[in-house]
Design a protein around this motif. Structure first.
Motif, mmCIF file in Angstrom:
data_model
loop_
_atom_site.group_PDB
_atom_site.id
_atom_site.type_symbol
_atom_site.label_atom_id
_atom_site.label_comp_id
_atom_site.label_asym_id
_atom_site.label_seq_id
_atom_site.Cartn_x
_atom_site.Cartn_y
_atom_site.Cartn_z
ATOM 1 N N VAL A 57 90.161 -18.787 14.501
ATOM 2 C CA VAL A 57 90.602 -19.720 13.781
ATOM 3 C C VAL A 57 91.657 -20.164 14.448
ATOM 4 O O VAL A 57 92.065 -21.421 14.365
ATOM 5 N N THR A 58 92.546 -19.448 15.123
ATOM 6 C CA THR A 58 93.834 -19.867 15.621
ATOM 7 C C THR A 58 93.789 -19.979 17.091
ATOM 8 O O THR A 58 94.291 -20.900 17.702
ATOM 9 N N GLN A 71 91.685 -24.382 8.232
ATOM 10 C CA GLN A 71 92.426 -23.294 9.040
ATOM 11 C C GLN A 71 93.238 -22.257 8.255
ATOM 12 O O GLN A 71 93.229 -21.075 8.472
ATOM 13 N N TRP A 108 99.400 -23.408 14.797
ATOM 14 C CA TRP A 108 98.367 -23.545 13.972
ATOM 15 C C TRP A 108 99.098 -24.127 12.530
ATOM 16 O O TRP A 108 100.274 -24.104 12.369
#
Length: 334
Positions: free
Chosen positions: A76-77, A100, A178
């Motif tokens: 995700v990051t 996210q 992020w």
């Protein structure tokens, strides 16, 4: 100022570590290698647990799910962060940013809930070994897994849903690598005191609930081990050494990140680096710790390599056998 005087943002700009200049390439290489190790190590654990029948115990079932969570958590990051190192401006859509954010928080809480389930598994194995098979049945393990994912969703939903409902009317620069909840909250047009209280409350619920349960399990394990003989004590400690190491690293690094954000004169870049290192540290170390501290997993890795060698060698042996038989058939004709 009145938010109606501004147009709502269509996307967010991820600032990342833009101020580091050429040093970004060094970080790019470091985190690319780390991400490769994370994927490779956790895929190896998932493959071994799924294919090796000797790794069918509840502990490896939980470890299998923890590896899945770690892979999602970093995917995700880290890829977005790596792409930000290579581009001048990294943008993300508003829905993509919230997605996210949700996945990042959900996987973080779910990972700790799985560590709690693994602590309970170790408690039953050491304190009630005769009833272990009766207690840790497949339905119970599935229930613990579902409970871990549900607990993660419950602790994540309020924070994310409040962030989605807020107005973002500029600026739209997220000072992180992020869509970190605290960084995105700074861009809200309006008072975010309630958001901060809700976010902190559920973060404390997630950390304290799992932390207290894990600590309670290990206190009971410690009391039980203290009554054992030297040989039994060593065996009992070896069964929970890897899990205890992972828990210690996870919670100590989380505490350090929390302190660095609220105490001391740390620059924004240092805080971002600390947060990034924290997000990658535990998923990076998990496969190594369990592989080095767990004999059954090491033996399973050797079996997998031997099985792969055997499968690779079989076509060559078959080809050699066919040629030999063909030669033996044709020899009398000559």
């Amino acid at each position: 100022m009145n938010s109606t005087q501004f147009s709502p943002v269509a996307f967010f700009i991820i600032q990342g570590l833009a101020s580091l200049g050429e040093k970004k390439m060094v970080l790019f290489i470091i985190f690319l290698l780390a991400y490769t190790v994370i994927l490779g190590g956790n895929i190896m654990i998932i493959y071994l647990v799924r294919t090796d029948p000797k790794l069918g115990s509840p502990m490896y079932f939980f470890l299998h799910n923890l590896s899945i969570v770690d892979m999602i958590y970093t995917t995700v990051t880290i890829p977005n962060m790596l792409s930000g190192f290579l581009t001048e401006v990294k943008t993300v859509s508003v829905p993509g940013c919230f997605l996210q954010m949700y996945c990042f928080i959900h996987m973080s809480v779910t990972g700790r809930a799985l560590l709690t389930a693994m602590a309970y598994d170790r408690y039953v194995a050491i304190c009630n070994p005769l009833r272990y098979a009766a207690v840790m049945t497949r339905p119970v393990c599935l229930l613990l897994i579902i409970g871990a994912w549900t607990f993660g969703a419950i602790c994540t939903f309020p924070n994310t849903s409040m962030a989605v409902q807020r107005s973002y009317c500029g600026p739209n620069v997220v000072r992180h690598c992020w869509c970190d909840p605290s960084s995105v909250r700074l861009l809200v047009c309006g008072d975010t005191q309630v958001d901060s209280i809700v976010s902190l409350s559920f973060a404390l619920i997630a950390l304290l609930t799992t932390g207290v349960l894990i600590l309670t399990s290990y206190i009971l394990i410690g009391v039980k081990i203290a009554k054992m003989g030297a040989a039994e004590r060593l065996k009992a400690f070896s069964t929970c050494a890897a899990h205890l190491t992972v828990v210690s690293i996870s919670y100590s690094s989380a505490s350090f990140v929390y302190i660095s954000y609220r105490v001391g004169n740390f620059s924004p870049e240092v805080r971002i680096i600390v947060s990034v290192l924290y997000s990658a540290l535990t998923p990076f170390l998990n496969p190594m710790i369990y592989s080095l501290r767990n004999k059954e997993l090491r033996v399973a890795i050797k079996r997998a390599f031997c099985r792969h060698r055997r499968l690779t060698a079989e076509p060559q042996n078959t080809h050699h056998t066919v040629l030999t038989e063909k030669h033996s058939i044709q020899a009398p004709l000559k």
